[in-house]
Write a protein that holds these residues in place. Structure first.
Motif, PDB file in Angstrom:
ATOM      1  N   GLY A 187      15.448   6.229  -7.540  1.00  0.00           N
ATOM      2  CA  GLY A 187      14.420   5.202  -7.517  1.00  0.00           C
ATOM      3  C   GLY A 187      14.168   4.683  -6.109  1.00  0.00           C
ATOM      4  O   GLY A 187      14.592   5.279  -5.112  1.00  0.00           O
ATOM      5  N   SER A 188      13.483   3.565  -6.021  1.00  0.00           N
ATOM      6  CA  SER A 188      13.143   3.003  -4.709  1.00  0.00           C
ATOM      7  C   SER A 188      14.341   2.294  -4.099  1.00  0.00           C
ATOM      8  O   SER A 188      15.290   1.915  -4.787  1.00  0.00           O
ATOM      9  N   GLY A 236      10.015  -1.044  -1.447  1.00  0.00           N
ATOM     10  CA  GLY A 236       9.696  -0.466  -2.746  1.00  0.00           C
ATOM     11  C   GLY A 236       9.000   0.873  -2.660  1.00  0.00           C
ATOM     12  O   GLY A 236       8.871   1.574  -3.671  1.00  0.00           O
ATOM     13  N   ASP A 237       8.542   1.262  -1.467  1.00  0.00           N
ATOM     14  CA  ASP A 237       7.870   2.550  -1.274  1.00  0.00           C
ATOM     15  C   ASP A 237       8.805   3.614  -0.712  1.00  0.00           C
ATOM     16  O   ASP A 237       8.383   4.755  -0.502  1.00  0.00           O
ATOM     17  N   ILE A 238      10.047   3.257  -0.448  1.00  0.00           N
ATOM     18  CA  ILE A 238      11.022   4.209   0.094  1.00  0.00           C
ATOM     19  C   ILE A 238      11.924   4.668  -1.047  1.00  0.00           C
ATOM     20  O   ILE A 238      12.627   3.850  -1.650  1.00  0.00           O
ATOM     21  N   TYR A 260       4.635   3.524  -6.861  1.00  0.00           N
ATOM     22  CA  TYR A 260       4.814   2.822  -8.136  1.00  0.00           C
ATOM     23  C   TYR A 260       6.003   1.890  -8.028  1.00  0.00           C
ATOM     24  O   TYR A 260       6.827   2.013  -7.109  1.00  0.00           O
ATOM     25  N   ASP A 261       6.089   0.941  -8.958  1.00  0.00           N
ATOM     26  CA  ASP A 261       7.213   0.017  -9.003  1.00  0.00           C
ATOM     27  C   ASP A 261       8.363   0.676  -9.740  1.00  0.00           C
ATOM     28  O   ASP A 261       8.268   0.943 -10.940  1.00  0.00           O
ATOM     29  N   LYS A 279       7.556  -7.528  -4.043  1.00  0.00           N
ATOM     30  CA  LYS A 279       6.691  -6.394  -4.392  1.00  0.00           C
ATOM     31  C   LYS A 279       5.348  -6.489  -3.681  1.00  0.00           C
ATOM     32  O   LYS A 279       4.679  -5.482  -3.476  1.00  0.00           O
ATOM     33  N   HIS A 280       4.954  -7.707  -3.314  1.00  0.00           N
ATOM     34  CA  HIS A 280       3.670  -7.918  -2.653  1.00  0.00           C
ATOM     35  C   HIS A 280       3.846  -8.276  -1.178  1.00  0.00           C
ATOM     36  O   HIS A 280       2.958  -8.862  -0.567  1.00  0.00           O
TER      37      HIS A 280
END
Length: 418
Positions: A187-188, A236-238, A260-261, A279-280
């Motif tokens: 996952g991230s 969250g993108d790694i 994606y989350d 997340k934002h």
């Protein structure tokens, strides 16, 4: 059979009802190991996060052996053009504000000249209902077709394939847009850190992670002949993948269609209260030239470099204790003035608010650095106010901070699985 033109792919007509599949099929006879023990249980569907969510229902051994129970429901999506199949067996995330769902899927390649299906391992499958989420579907389609494709040695998670299919596994005659991505087992990085006691990384591991991100930016996004901008770079993108056969670890950056989350279904947004949702962070922590501006033309490669610096702060502190942009600006300005990072951002914010002054006295007078000078130089360079003064990805890769710590990062990841 009547042909209907697919509005999301004008080159791919679909036959009405030709891709609807039965609700019950047998489970694969040679599914790869390891598979979580709950993957063999019957699947039930519910709207706990989106209209395309599902959950695993607990079942006793006696009920599984009963001759009256129907065969296990194993949801499969078939690519109508290639006839390749994707068996959904684990809910691993969401995207488009919960309108889309993400699954781990067992991919089986269809070979017309052989009767034996070829199971080719796991992939990640992003799914969205085109009828219920038309705008999001069109956006995903454009990203998938115009974005980067997956390559074996690339540092970007590219799409393997994008297709539409009609199924009845979620409800009657769902028209789904599906994007096939390589499977990233862990996952991230944000999800990984949320499962660890410290919820943050040491400098040695951060150097490994950010080095791979910089290579991805330099070689696949910020390329001179076809320059792109990531725009959402954050922890969250790694993503991380471990090949347990070889114990090789790969770190890749999600981009556009592959973003994606990565989270468990019961993780809620309010878990970060009272602070801003990480997340934002690419929005409320955006570069000064981008924040609050509707025109995307203000962003560029240097705004990605800014987000790299913010990602470094998130990884080394675990989270950023900010309630609004004013708090965020205070942290950045304080780091610039001091030219070093505080040991604790939370304590620094407490001091700003005038609380526990006596307790903070020794912290204020502390001269010793909490982090290495090499790491602080990287962060300070990324967070320069003027984008012209920020370094490029290639320049950052030549900085002393990025030394080889692959073995220690591998041990960190493998220990977390034990």
């Amino acid at each position: 059979m009547k042909k209907i033109q697919n509005p999301y792919n004008p080159y791919l007509p679909k036959e009405t009802g030709s891709t609807s599949f039965p609700a019950y099929i047998g489970s694969p006879s040679n599914a790869p190991d390891p598979v979580p023990s709950f993957a063999s249980l019957p699947l039930q569907f519910e709207s706990n996060r989106s209209s395309l969510s599902m959950r695993y229902a607990p079942v006793s051994r006696s009920s599984l052996s009963s001759p009256e129970i129907p065969p296990l429901r194993q949801p499969i999506i078939t690519d109508p053009e290639t006839q390749d199949t994707y068996l959904l067996n684990l809910d691993i995330g969401s995207f488009s504000h919960g309108f889309g769902a993400v699954y781990r899927a067992l991919y089986t390649e269809h070979k017309p000249d052989t009767e034996i299906p070829i199971k080719s391992g796991y992939v990640t499958l992003k799914i969205i209902d085109m009828n219920e989420s038309e705008t999001e579907s069109r956006h995903l389609w454009r990203q998938g077709k115009a974005g980067l494709t997956d390559t074996p040695y690339g540092k970007i998670i590219g799409s393997k394939r994008i297709f539409s299919a009609v199924t009845n596994i979620f409800s009657d005659n769902d028209e789904l847009l599906c994007v096939v991505l390589p499977y990233m087992s862990e996952g991230s990085l944000r999800y990984i850190l949320s499962t660890r006691p410290q919820k943050k990384l040491s400098e040695e591991f951060i150097s490994v992670v950010l080095k791979q991100v910089l290579i991805a930016l330099r070689d696949e996004i910020h390329v001179e002949f076809n320059q792109r901008v990531h725009n959402t770079l954050n922890a969250g993108d790694i993503f991380v993948h471990i090949d347990y056969a070889t114990q090789e670890i790969s770190i890749k950056l999600a981009y556009e269609a592959s973003v994606y989350d990565s989270e468990t279904p019961n993780q809620a947004n309010n878990q970060y209260a009272p602070f801003m949702n990480p997340k934002h962070i690419f929005r409320w922590g955006a570069a000064p030239e981008v924040y609050g501006r509707e025109n995307e033309g203000n962003s560029g490669p240097k705004s990605d470099i800014w987000l790299l610096g913010i990602t470094a702060l998130e990884l080394v502190y675990g989270d950023l204790p900010v309630r609004n942009r004013r708090d965020f600006n205070y942290i950045v300005d304080k780091i610039r003035r001091k030219k070093k990072l505080p040991k604790s951002l939370k304590k620094m914010m407490i001091k700003r608010d005038g609380r526990f002054k006596e307790v903070m006295k020794n912290l204020v007078n502390r001269k010793k650095r909490a982090f290495s000078e090499e790491f602080e130089e990287i962060v300070l360079a990324c967070l320069r106010e003027n984008p012209v003064n920020r370094p490029t990805a290639d320049q950052l890769l030549n900085a002393p901070f990025f030394t080889d710590a692959n073995d220690r990062f591998k041990q960190f990841m493998l220990n977390g699985r034990n």
